[in-house]
Every structure is written in C-alpha cells, then in structure tokens.
Write a protein that holds these residues in place. Structure first.
Motif, short mmCIF file in Angstrom:
data_model
loop_
_atom_site.label_atom_id
_atom_site.label_comp_id
_atom_site.label_asym_id
_atom_site.label_seq_id
_atom_site.Cartn_x
_atom_site.Cartn_y
_atom_site.Cartn_z
N LEU A 328 0.84 -1.48 0.10
CA LEU A 328 -0.62 -0.01 -0.37
C LEU A 328 0.66 1.32 0.48
O LEU A 328 1.89 0.85 0.63
CB LEU A 328 -1.14 0.33 1.07
N ASP A 329 0.01 2.31 -0.58
CA ASP A 329 1.29 3.61 -0.34
C ASP A 329 0.15 4.89 0.41
O ASP A 329 -1.01 4.17 0.68
CB ASP A 329 1.26 4.43 -1.91
N SER A 330 0.92 5.67 0.22
CA SER A 330 -0.15 7.00 1.73
C SER A 330 -1.39 7.62 0.91
O SER A 330 -2.49 7.52 1.40
CB SER A 330 0.74 8.34 1.54
N GLY A 331 -1.53 7.76 -0.62
CA GLY A 331 -3.07 7.70 -1.23
C GLY A 331 -3.47 6.60 -0.50
O GLY A 331 -4.44 6.70 -1.21
N ASP A 332 -2.87 5.57 -1.05
CA ASP A 332 -4.11 3.95 -0.53
C ASP A 332 -4.95 4.80 0.54
O ASP A 332 -6.30 4.49 1.24
CB ASP A 332 -3.81 2.41 -0.68
N LEU A 333 -3.77 4.84 1.58
CA LEU A 333 -4.44 5.14 2.94
C LEU A 333 -5.19 6.64 3.76
O LEU A 333 -6.06 7.08 4.21
CB LEU A 333 -2.92 5.12 4.02
N MET A 334 -5.02 7.77 2.43
CA MET A 334 -5.61 8.90 2.77
C MET A 334 -7.07 8.89 1.86
O MET A 334 -8.09 9.35 1.53
CB MET A 334 -5.19 9.36 2.46
N SER A 535 6.56 -7.17 17.84
CA SER A 535 6.44 -6.57 17.16
C SER A 535 4.87 -6.13 16.62
O SER A 535 4.44 -7.12 15.74
CB SER A 535 7.55 -5.76 15.63
N PRO A 536 3.79 -4.72 16.93
CA PRO A 536 3.19 -4.81 16.43
C PRO A 536 3.00 -4.71 15.18
O PRO A 536 3.62 -4.38 14.40
CB PRO A 536 2.54 -3.73 17.71
N TYR A 537 1.76 -4.13 15.22
CA TYR A 537 0.79 -4.60 13.34
C TYR A 537 1.45 -3.24 12.63
O TYR A 537 1.54 -2.04 13.82
CB TYR A 537 -0.53 -4.54 13.85
N PRO A 538 1.80 -2.73 11.61
CA PRO A 538 2.89 -1.93 11.63
C PRO A 538 2.29 -0.65 10.77
O PRO A 538 1.00 -1.21 10.94
CB PRO A 538 3.63 -2.25 9.61
N SER A 539 3.06 0.34 11.31
CA SER A 539 1.67 1.73 11.02
C SER A 539 2.76 2.30 9.26
O SER A 539 4.15 2.26 9.89
CB SER A 539 2.12 2.90 12.57
N THR A 540 2.80 2.93 8.84
CA THR A 540 3.12 3.56 7.29
C THR A 540 4.19 5.24 8.16
O THR A 540 3.38 5.44 9.17
CB THR A 540 2.78 4.24 7.26
N GLN A 541 5.51 4.39 7.59
CA GLN A 541 6.26 5.73 8.31
C GLN A 541 6.53 6.75 7.71
O GLN A 541 7.27 7.82 7.63
CB GLN A 541 7.77 5.60 8.38
N ASP A 542 5.86 7.11 6.53
CA ASP A 542 5.84 8.20 4.94
C ASP A 542 5.36 9.58 5.48
O ASP A 542 4.57 9.63 6.13
CB ASP A 542 4.63 7.47 4.18
N PRO A 543 5.56 10.74 5.53
CA PRO A 543 6.28 11.59 5.80
C PRO A 543 4.82 12.80 5.02
O PRO A 543 3.87 12.99 5.70
CB PRO A 543 7.53 12.40 5.52
N ALA A 544 4.59 11.11 3.61
CA ALA A 544 3.61 12.13 2.56
C ALA A 544 2.00 11.61 3.78
O ALA A 544 0.96 12.74 3.02
CB ALA A 544 3.66 11.31 1.63
N TYR A 545 2.28 10.30 4.40
CA TYR A 545 1.17 10.68 5.17
C TYR A 545 0.35 11.58 6.44
O TYR A 545 -0.99 11.98 5.76
CB TYR A 545 0.45 9.01 5.47
N GLU A 546 1.21 12.05 7.16
CA GLU A 546 1.63 12.77 8.28
C GLU A 546 0.59 14.47 7.29
O GLU A 546 -0.24 14.77 7.39
CB GLU A 546 2.13 13.58 8.72
N LYS A 547 1.20 14.68 5.58
CA LYS A 547 0.84 16.16 4.87
C LYS A 547 -0.92 16.05 4.56
O LYS A 547 -1.43 16.31 4.70
CB LYS A 547 2.01 15.65 3.84
N GLY A 548 -0.57 14.53 4.12
CA GLY A 548 -2.00 14.04 3.78
C GLY A 548 -3.42 14.39 4.64
O GLY A 548 -4.16 15.13 4.42
N LEU A 549 -3.16 13.97 6.43
CA LEU A 549 -3.79 14.50 7.22
C LEU A 549 -3.80 16.22 7.31
O LEU A 549 -5.01 16.46 8.05
CB LEU A 549 -3.08 13.94 8.37
N ARG A 550 -2.44 16.39 7.39
CA ARG A 550 -2.80 17.55 7.86
C ARG A 550 -3.54 18.41 6.70
O ARG A 550 -4.72 19.35 6.64
CB ARG A 550 -1.79 18.20 7.57
N ASP A 551 -3.37 18.31 5.80
CA ASP A 551 -4.50 18.82 4.48
C ASP A 551 -5.19 18.65 4.43
O ASP A 551 -6.34 19.66 4.41
CB ASP A 551 -3.74 18.89 2.58
N ARG A 552 -5.33 17.05 4.91
CA ARG A 552 -7.43 17.34 4.97
C ARG A 552 -8.03 17.77 5.98
O ARG A 552 -9.31 18.47 6.04
CB ARG A 552 -7.49 15.55 4.94
#
Length: 611
Positions: A328-334, A535-552
C-alpha cells in the motif's frame, strides 16, 4: 421483537436493518416475521453453501418451534451432530447452523456451553415467545442489543439497530468517556441505551424484561504440570485447534506478519494441509511502499515485517505455501472512500487511522482470493507478549498497563483536542480509574498466590477481558466489511483457560516473552522468526501520510465543523502550524486522526452528544 405491536407489519423496517449487514453477508439474505418476533439475516456462506440458508427454522408436525440467525463458526459441530443424532435428531443439511439449532432444541439455553467456536446468534423461541442472544466466550463475534419499551432490537453491529426508527444515535457523557478511554468496558455499547452482549453470556428478553446469564468466565486453578508437559499440552491444543479451524467449503488462507504468532498459525496450517493432502496454503501480508528500505525503529517496532515474512515462506517451501505481499502507499491510506468505509465499518471513531485503513485494504485484497483467513491475533494476550507485560513500571502502575506513559502507544489522541472545559468535566482519567477498579474486582484469585504471580494474573485478566476486545473488534469490523471471515485460533477457550493458569514464571521460563508458545512451535519455524522480538501491527512511516492528514484537516476546518462545539479548534490549528518531524508523527498525527474521524462520525451518523 416487541409485544405491543404486530411485527408482521414491519417488513420494510426489518429489511432496512438487514440490509445494513449486507457487507457481513454478501452471499444471501433472508427474513422471518411473526406478530411478536422478527428475524433478519445476511449470509457469508462458508460451510454447506446450499443447505445453510438462514434464518433457519426448526419445525415439528408442521409447527414452527425455533428460528435462528447466526454469525460465525462452531468448530466442534461434527461431534455435536453425532451426539444429537444418537439422541434422535435428524438433519437435512451439512451445516453447523442446523447443529446449533438442534443443540438448542435438545439442551435449551445451556447449549451454549457445549459450543467451541466464534459465534453471535439470536434465537426466537415461538413456544415461549422469548429472544435469546448468545455470544462466544472470548467475544470474537460482536453482538449488540437495544431494549425498547416492549421488547428489543439486536444486530451484529450498531448500524443495524440504528436503522430502526426506535433508536436514535445519541451519546451521553459515559458513552463519550468510554469512547475516549481505550479500556473496552464489558457491555458498554457507546450509544445511549445500547449494549453489547458480554462475551460468554446469554441475554434472554421476554415479557418479564431482560435477563443476563454468563455461561463462561475465566477461573483460577492450580497448575500442576511441569514446563515440559505444559509445552507439550500447548502444542497438542494448537495442533487440534488449527486443524479444526481449517474446515471450510470455500478458499482459505492465513494472515502473516513474520512474527511468532502468525508464523506459528501459518506453519501449523501448512503442515496440516500437507499431511492430509488438502492442497497448498495461501498466505498474505501487508507492506507499505518503501517501508522496509526506509524503516526507522521506534518504541514498539525494532524491525520491519517483510524480511521475516519471506524467511518463514522460504522455510515452508517444501509444503508449497503460496504467499503474496499486499503493498500500500499513502494515497491508498488517505483515499476518502477508504476512510469512509472504515468509519462505516466501525460505527464510531477510534482515532488509530492508518492501522484501520491498511487492515481494511489488506482484507479487501485478500477477499479477491479467499473467503476465510486464520489470524495470529490474541496470542500476546494469552501468552504475555506485549512489552508492557515485561516492564515493571507498567506492571505496577496501578492502571491498565497499555495506557502507561512510555508503553509506546498513543491511545488517547482525541482527548488531546477536546475543549479544555469539556475534558475537565468528562474526567477521563477518573473514568479509567473506576473501570480499572471494576476489572480488578472481577479477577479470579488463586488461594495463597501473592507477589508478582498474583499481579501477573491480574494483568493477564485485564488483557483477556478488556484489551483483547479492542483488537478482536477491529479485526472483525475490518474483515466483515469486505465479507471476509477471520478465525482466531489463539482464542480457543481451552487454550485460554490452560495458559491463563500457568504461572508467570513458566510463561517466561526462557527469559523471553511468550516462552511457552515459542517452545511449543520451535520445530516448525526458522530461527529468525523464533528469535524476533515482538513487533506490533505496522504503521506507515511515510511523511506524505502526515502531510495528507494536515491537508485534510485544513480543508475540514475551512468549512462547517460538526465537532466544533466539542473540540478546541485553536489547538488543532496550532498543530497544523507545528513542524512535521519525528515528534509530530506520534503526537500531532494521532490528534489529527482522532479529530478527523470524530468529526466525520458526528456529521455522517448525526449523533447527538448529551454532555
């Protein structure tokens, strides 16, 4: 059900409630109505595709006796069927559904104690005009109910109940506290007037009102087996459990993270299929674009999953495991449609953002190949795998250990953006403290047990009755939202009971977490997986994801904000101006996730908040 009106005139209402469950049952639907009882069902066909249609009715001499709607699987249905046949029952299908129906006819409400599986079911008994609601021991399958003036509404998820005009979506102060607390108090349904059936319980609704009875609860017993015997018993149970849970008339797979738990399930399942010549096992894992290459260790995750996933698949090569990584990529998650689907699946905000979205997308991708998946979920609660089990600060903190600062998780991000006066009024810390005391009062004590052993029994109980419910609910909602059934071998009550009573010193006999499980499956796993730290279930570390959250968030704040009366908009705006760095990835990101989902929930569900 209701006694003061003719429910045969409520077909459209029943259809509307049933349609809300279409995601859970894409294969078939059915309804049954009588003057005082009405039952709807959406089916995900797993066993006896043609014969297991519901609602299923038991008849005698042309008279309808009992009507059943049932979600889940009963893994010992073959043995129960043989026992019932010896008692004179005759079956017309191969389904476990008919076995459940006949078991009730034979043993009444006590039948639930004979079932091994995951299930939520409603039984309308025409002879007594009573509705029975039954939930499995560990709460793997959800079941909600809403008492009315003359009866009850019920459904697998709140959305089914909310579709009835008798129920209006409202949340009071305690509902909001529960939503924010991350403790999963038994029976609390968040919505005002709505309840969850407690795991291991039967709720009976009749003219007398509502009666609740628990047919199962954790009990404490002295554990007399030595380490060698205990390890062998755990392995024997796991072999039996996994084999039982491989029964399916539709394609089946496993969820694989490269950790000890999912790898154990995958290896045992692959070996069982190979041994019985039933074909190759499929497995699936979730990954993010660039995650392994750019991975940065944090408080909870030392390593990415993918290398360990591939080690396990190579180790099982001769068994022919067919593995696929879902990337998956950040676009999928957002994706707004994905986030909307996640909220609809949950029926309430959780604030954990991408870990819900990625799980939903993983399950959606798997559903294109399989209808059933086996998961390693709940092994950490059973065997003591979480890091806070082994952190003296968390163990002795005098609260739920997963909430202790430094545990590595941020479960309270939404609380951080509430209006300060509202936060003070709600006093979520005080609510948690009360729920903690309530949970401790339930712990079954072992006479003479003191010190660390007694405390770790408490910690285990908190996880097996509270924390596990949070994760099981997440798993069920995300999977059933796409019509995928996920089975949880580590929640078999026989294994849970046995390991719960093993001393803590035995659960850590090799100086590591989950010692008993590691020893029990050592022969089927590669060294890398056996020695990997939790190691728990993974969470994306892509900075683009946080940027998407901020924009939203900025876009939401520029228009009508449904949550504005409840949140500190100024604080949220300040967060948007904070630098995007490692700190913000945990704090700001979590707060924005919480705000966005809370706001969307209030808006889309038209929830009235009474605080």
């Amino acid at each position: 059900m209701g006694y003061d009106r003719d429910l045969t005139e409520s077909r459209d209402t029943l259809r509307g409630m049933t349609e809300q469950m279409a995601c859970r049952g894409p294969d078939d639907e059915g309804m049954w109505l009588s003057p005082h009882g009405a039952v709807g069902h959406r089916r995900l066909a797993i066993i006896d595709i043609e014969g297991g249609r519901q609602p299923m009715i038991a008849e005698e001499d042309g008279r309808e006796l009992v009507v059943l709607t049932y979600s889940g699987e009963v893994y010992n249905f073959t043995e129960l069927r043989e026992e019932l046949e010896e008692l004179g029952h005759r079956f017309r299908t191969r389904s476990d559904t008919e076995v459940v129906l006949r078991a009730y006819l034979e043993w009444g409400p006590g039948f639930a104690a004979r079932l091994n599986g995951m299930y939520a079911l409603g039984i309308w008994d025409t002879r007594t005009e009573e509705m029975l609601l039954v939930r499995d021991r560990m709460g793997i399958k959800p079941l909600y109910y809403y008492p009315t003036l003359d009866g009850v509404l019920f459904g697998s998820e709140p959305k089914a109940i909310l579709a009835n005009p008798l129920c209006r979506p409202a949340v009071d102060a305690d509902g909001l506290r529960e939503l924010l607390s991350f403790v999963k108090t038994p029976e609390n349904g968040i919505y005002q007037g709505m309840y969850e059936v407690r795991p291991g319980s039967v709720v009976t609704v009749g003219r007398h009102g509502v009666a609740k009875e628990r047919y199962w609860r954790l009990e404490s017993h002295e554990h007399t087996d030595d380490v060698e015997t205990t390890v062998a018993t755990v392995r024997g149970l796991l072999d039996d459990i996994v084999e039982r849970q491989l029964i399916s008339d539709v394609p089946l797979c496993t969820l694989l993270s490269g950790g000890l738990d999912s790898s154990a399930v995958t290896a045992l399942a692959a070996n069982a299929l190979y041994r019985y010549e039933e074909g190759k096992l499929r497995s699936f894992a979730v990954d993010f674009v660039g995650y392994a290459e750019n991975f940065s260790p944090d408080e909870m995750r030392d390593t990415p999953d993918t290398p360990y996933v591939h080690d396990l698949v190579r180790h099982l090569d001769e068994l022919g495991v067919e593995h696929a990584d879902i990337i998956l990529d950040s676009g999928d998650l957002m994706d707004p449609e994905v986030r909307s689907a996640v909220l609809r699946a949950r029926d309430m905000p959780t604030g954990i953002g991408d870990m819900d979205s990625s799980l939903y997308l993983l399950f959606k991708a798997i559903r294109g190949h399989s209808t059933v998946a086996l998961s390693g979920e709940s092994a950490d609660e059973v065997f003591g795998g979480y890091r806070w089990f082994h952190d003296p600060k968390a163990v002795h903190a005098g609260t739920f250990p997963w909430l202790v600062e430094g545990s590595g998780h941020r479960f309270t991000a939404l609380e951080d953006v509430l209006r300060p006066d509202l936060a003070r009024e709600l006093d979520v810390p005080g609510y948690r403290a009360a729920r903690y005391r309530q949970a401790l009062d339930e712990v079954p004590r072992l006479p003479g047990e003191t010190g660390l052993e007694a405390r770790m029994r408490e910690i285990s109980y908190l996880h097996l009755t509270r924390f596990v419910q949070i994760l099981l609910d997440r798993k069920d909602r995300m999977s059933m939202a796409v019509g995928l059934e996920v089975r949880v071998p580590f929640c078999d009550h026989r294994l849970v009971e046995y390991v719960f009573n093993a001393p803590w010193a035995m659960k850590t006999f090799d100086g590591r977490e989950k010692s008993l499980l590691r020893a029990a499956v050592r022969d089927v796993l590669p060294a890398s997986v056996l020695e990997r730290r939790k190691s728990p279930y993974p969470s994306t570390q892509d900075p683009a994801y946080e940027k998407g959250l901020r924009d939203r968030t900025a876009r939401v704040l520029s228009g009508h904000v449904a949550a504005e009366p409840l949140v500190d908009v100024g604080r949220i705006r300040a967060m948007l101006e904070a630098p995007q760095d490692e700190v913000s990835r945990h704090d700001v990101r979590g707060a924005l996730e919480g705000f966005l989902q809370f706001n969307a929930w209030l808006e889309r569900y038209r929830v009235r908040v009474d605080v």
